[in-house]
Design a protein around this motif. Sequence first.
Motif, PDB file in Angstrom:
ATOM      1  N   ARG A   1       0.845  -1.170   0.000  1.00 33.83           N
ATOM      2  CA  ARG A   1       0.000   0.000   0.000  1.00 33.83           C
ATOM      3  C   ARG A   1       0.887   1.228   0.000  1.00 33.83           C
ATOM      4  NH1 ARG A   1      -4.185   2.085   4.265  1.00 33.83           N
ATOM      5  NH2 ARG A   1      -5.380   3.391   2.873  1.00 33.83           N
ATOM      6  N   VAL A   2       0.729   2.067  -0.999  1.00 36.22           N
ATOM      7  CA  VAL A   2       1.524   3.279  -1.105  1.00 36.22           C
ATOM      8  C   VAL A   2       0.609   4.458  -0.833  1.00 36.22           C
ATOM      9  CG1 VAL A   2       2.919   4.693  -2.639  1.00 36.22           C
ATOM     10  CG2 VAL A   2       3.002   2.222  -2.817  1.00 36.22           C
ATOM     11  N   ALA A   3       0.961   5.270   0.125  1.00 30.85           N
ATOM     12  CA  ALA A   3       0.160   6.440   0.461  1.00 30.85           C
ATOM     13  C   ALA A   3       0.706   7.636  -0.297  1.00 30.85           C
ATOM     14  CB  ALA A   3       0.198   6.696   1.952  1.00 30.85           C
ATOM     15  N   ILE A   4      -0.068   8.130  -1.264  1.00 33.29           N
ATOM     16  CA  ILE A   4       0.331   9.337  -1.971  1.00 33.29           C
ATOM     17  C   ILE A   4      -0.723  10.401  -1.736  1.00 33.29           C
ATOM     18  CG2 ILE A   4       1.652   8.166  -3.759  1.00 33.29           C
ATOM     19  CD1 ILE A   4      -0.712   8.608  -5.635  1.00 33.29           C
ATOM     20  N   LYS A   5      -0.315  11.606  -1.816  1.00 36.96           N
ATOM     21  CA  LYS A   5      -1.236  12.708  -1.612  1.00 36.96           C
ATOM     22  C   LYS A   5      -2.124  12.857  -2.837  1.00 36.96           C
ATOM     23  CE  LYS A   5       1.844  15.090   1.487  1.00 36.96           C
ATOM     24  NZ  LYS A   5       2.994  14.247   1.496  1.00 36.96           N
ATOM     25  N   ARG A   6      -3.264  13.497  -2.638  1.00 36.37           N
ATOM     26  CA  ARG A   6      -4.228  13.632  -3.731  1.00 36.37           C
ATOM     27  C   ARG A   6      -3.615  14.300  -4.954  1.00 36.37           C
ATOM     28  NH1 ARG A   6      -8.997  16.881  -1.470  1.00 36.37           N
ATOM     29  NH2 ARG A   6      -7.255  17.651  -0.303  1.00 36.37           N
ATOM     30  N   TRP A   7      -2.762  15.297  -4.746  1.00 32.94           N
ATOM     31  CA  TRP A   7      -2.213  16.054  -5.866  1.00 32.94           C
ATOM     32  C   TRP A   7      -0.975  15.402  -6.458  1.00 32.94           C
ATOM     33  CZ3 TRP A   7      -2.398  17.701  -0.830  1.00 32.94           C
ATOM     34  CH2 TRP A   7      -1.194  17.750  -0.149  1.00 32.94           C
ATOM     35  N   GLU A   8      -0.491  14.312  -5.881  1.00 34.35           N
ATOM     36  CA  GLU A   8       0.680  13.619  -6.417  1.00 34.35           C
ATOM     37  C   GLU A   8       0.246  12.367  -7.155  1.00 34.35           C
ATOM     38  OE1 GLU A   8       3.191  12.869  -3.089  1.00 34.35           O
ATOM     39  OE2 GLU A   8       4.204  14.777  -3.282  1.00 34.35           O
ATOM     40  N   ARG A   9      -0.459  12.532  -8.234  1.00 36.22           N
ATOM     41  CA  ARG A   9      -0.879  11.392  -9.026  1.00 36.22           C
ATOM     42  C   ARG A   9       0.305  10.906  -9.842  1.00 36.22           C
ATOM     43  NH1 ARG A   9      -4.777  10.479  -5.984  1.00 36.22           N
ATOM     44  NH2 ARG A   9      -6.687  11.614  -6.274  1.00 36.22           N
ATOM     45  N   LYS A  10       0.586   9.604  -9.753  1.00 33.81           N
ATOM     46  CA  LYS A  10       1.725   9.051 -10.462  1.00 33.81           C
ATOM     47  C   LYS A  10       1.317   8.648 -11.872  1.00 33.81           C
ATOM     48  CE  LYS A  10       3.984   7.102  -6.457  1.00 33.81           C
ATOM     49  NZ  LYS A  10       4.512   5.896  -5.868  1.00 33.81           N
ATOM     50  N   GLU A  11       2.234   8.826 -12.804  1.00 34.65           N
ATOM     51  CA  GLU A  11       2.000   8.313 -14.148  1.00 34.65           C
ATOM     52  C   GLU A  11       2.155   6.804 -14.098  1.00 34.65           C
ATOM     53  OE1 GLU A  11       4.197  10.181 -17.351  1.00 34.65           O
ATOM     54  OE2 GLU A  11       4.586  11.876 -16.036  1.00 34.65           O
ATOM     55  N   VAL A  12       1.247   6.101 -14.760  1.00 41.55           N
ATOM     56  CA  VAL A  12       1.316   4.648 -14.766  1.00 41.55           C
ATOM     57  C   VAL A  12       1.225   4.128 -16.189  1.00 41.55           C
ATOM     58  CG1 VAL A  12       0.399   4.293 -12.450  1.00 41.55           C
ATOM     59  CG2 VAL A  12      -1.161   4.467 -14.350  1.00 41.55           C
ATOM     60  N   LYS A  13       1.815   2.941 -16.379  1.00 38.44           N
ATOM     61  CA  LYS A  13       1.725   2.262 -17.668  1.00 38.44           C
ATOM     62  C   LYS A  13       0.388   1.526 -17.742  1.00 38.44           C
ATOM     63  CE  LYS A  13       6.157   0.793 -16.794  1.00 38.44           C
ATOM     64  NZ  LYS A  13       7.162  -0.229 -16.869  1.00 38.44           N
ATOM     65  N   GLU A  14       0.145   0.837 -18.857  1.00 39.35           N
ATOM     66  CA  GLU A  14      -1.112   0.118 -19.030  1.00 39.35           C
ATOM     67  C   GLU A  14      -1.295  -0.981 -17.990  1.00 39.35           C
ATOM     68  OE1 GLU A  14      -1.413  -1.278 -23.031  1.00 39.35           O
ATOM     69  OE2 GLU A  14      -1.255   0.726 -23.863  1.00 39.35           O
ATOM     70  N   ASN A  15      -0.196  -1.551 -17.509  1.00 38.36           N
ATOM     71  CA  ASN A  15      -0.287  -2.620 -16.517  1.00 38.36           C
ATOM     72  C   ASN A  15      -0.275  -2.077 -15.084  1.00 38.36           C
ATOM     73  OD1 ASN A  15       2.319  -1.792 -16.419  1.00 38.36           O
ATOM     74  ND2 ASN A  15       3.231  -3.793 -16.731  1.00 38.36           N
ATOM     75  N   SER A  16      -0.522  -0.804 -14.929  1.00 35.53           N
ATOM     76  CA  SER A  16      -0.635  -0.112 -13.634  1.00 35.53           C
ATOM     77  C   SER A  16       0.668  -0.004 -12.862  1.00 35.53           C
ATOM     78  CB  SER A  16      -1.690  -0.783 -12.749  1.00 35.53           C
ATOM     79  OG  SER A  16      -2.933  -0.720 -13.384  1.00 35.53           O
ATOM     80  N   LEU A  17       1.803  -0.305 -13.484  1.00 36.84           N
ATOM     81  CA  LEU A  17       3.096  -0.088 -12.839  1.00 36.84           C
ATOM     82  C   LEU A  17       3.523   1.350 -13.075  1.00 36.84           C
ATOM     83  CD1 LEU A  17       4.968  -3.353 -13.803  1.00 36.84           C
ATOM     84  CD2 LEU A  17       4.057  -2.744 -11.579  1.00 36.84           C
ATOM     85  N   PRO A  18       4.209   1.975 -12.109  1.00 37.21           N
ATOM     86  CA  PRO A  18       4.589   3.375 -12.294  1.00 37.21           C
ATOM     87  C   PRO A  18       5.648   3.551 -13.380  1.00 37.21           C
ATOM     88  CG  PRO A  18       5.513   2.503 -10.271  1.00 37.21           C
ATOM     89  CD  PRO A  18       4.610   1.451 -10.816  1.00 37.21           C
ATOM     90  N   VAL A  19       5.579   4.688 -14.062  1.00 37.44           N
ATOM     91  CA  VAL A  19       6.566   5.034 -15.067  1.00 37.44           C
ATOM     92  C   VAL A  19       7.809   5.532 -14.338  1.00 37.44           C
ATOM     93  CG1 VAL A  19       7.109   6.563 -17.002  1.00 37.44           C
ATOM     94  CG2 VAL A  19       4.807   5.648 -16.745  1.00 37.44           C
ATOM     95  N   VAL A  20       8.939   4.876 -14.562  1.00 45.48           N
ATOM     96  CA  VAL A  20      10.181   5.245 -13.895  1.00 45.48           C
ATOM     97  C   VAL A  20      10.955   6.180 -14.823  1.00 45.48           C
ATOM     98  CG1 VAL A  20      12.324   4.395 -12.910  1.00 45.48           C
ATOM     99  CG2 VAL A  20      10.239   3.096 -12.625  1.00 45.48           C
ATOM    100  N   LYS A  21      11.296   7.357 -14.300  1.00 50.57           N
ATOM    101  CA  LYS A  21      11.999   8.341 -15.110  1.00 50.57           C
ATOM    102  C   LYS A  21      13.502   8.184 -14.925  1.00 50.57           C
ATOM    103  CE  LYS A  21       8.197  11.525 -14.572  1.00 50.57           C
ATOM    104  NZ  LYS A  21       7.411  10.932 -13.507  1.00 50.57           N
TER     105      LYS A  21
END
Length: 183
Positions: free
Chosen positions: A41-61
Amino acid sequence: MAMALQSPLQLDSLSNGIAGIGLNTPRPAVQASPKFSTGIRVAIKRWERKEVKENSLPVVKKLHVKVGDTVKVISGHDKGKIGAVTQVYTHNSKVMVKDVNLKTKHVKGKAEGESGQIVQVEAPVHSSNVMLYSKTAKVASRVGHKTLEDGSRARYLLKTGEVIDSAEEWKKVHKKKGEEKKE
């Protein structure tokens, strides 16, 4: 008996039909969202929406700095400070620089009768606010990539041509990391 309409709200309520169920307008389809229980479970703030790929994994920059690099802060209230990168957060492109961006944190006393403290804590800085720094030439520079004679790729400073990624430096940084984890 004629009924006078007084507001658009009344007009809308008349067209809704019996008990608020729309007769003329189709209702939007409600899609059930699947629930996944991964245990993480990752707690992120409402305004910190992470970019995700189609498989719901986060996009790593990919960042231009790595742990152990010497950087110079180029903007913000700590502009001009020089320090080493201690931690890198790829999901939001932030880096932790030693003795830079110090924040004051008020900590309560844990045991009864223990007084609280005011502690200086390092906070992350966005990676766009730092540049790689050459200690020998005392200049900040952008980073470039080139292939060395042995076929390995390395980062180098564009202003000075100084190679940053050398095998010896990499071994030193990761050896220090291993020692810190053991303690």
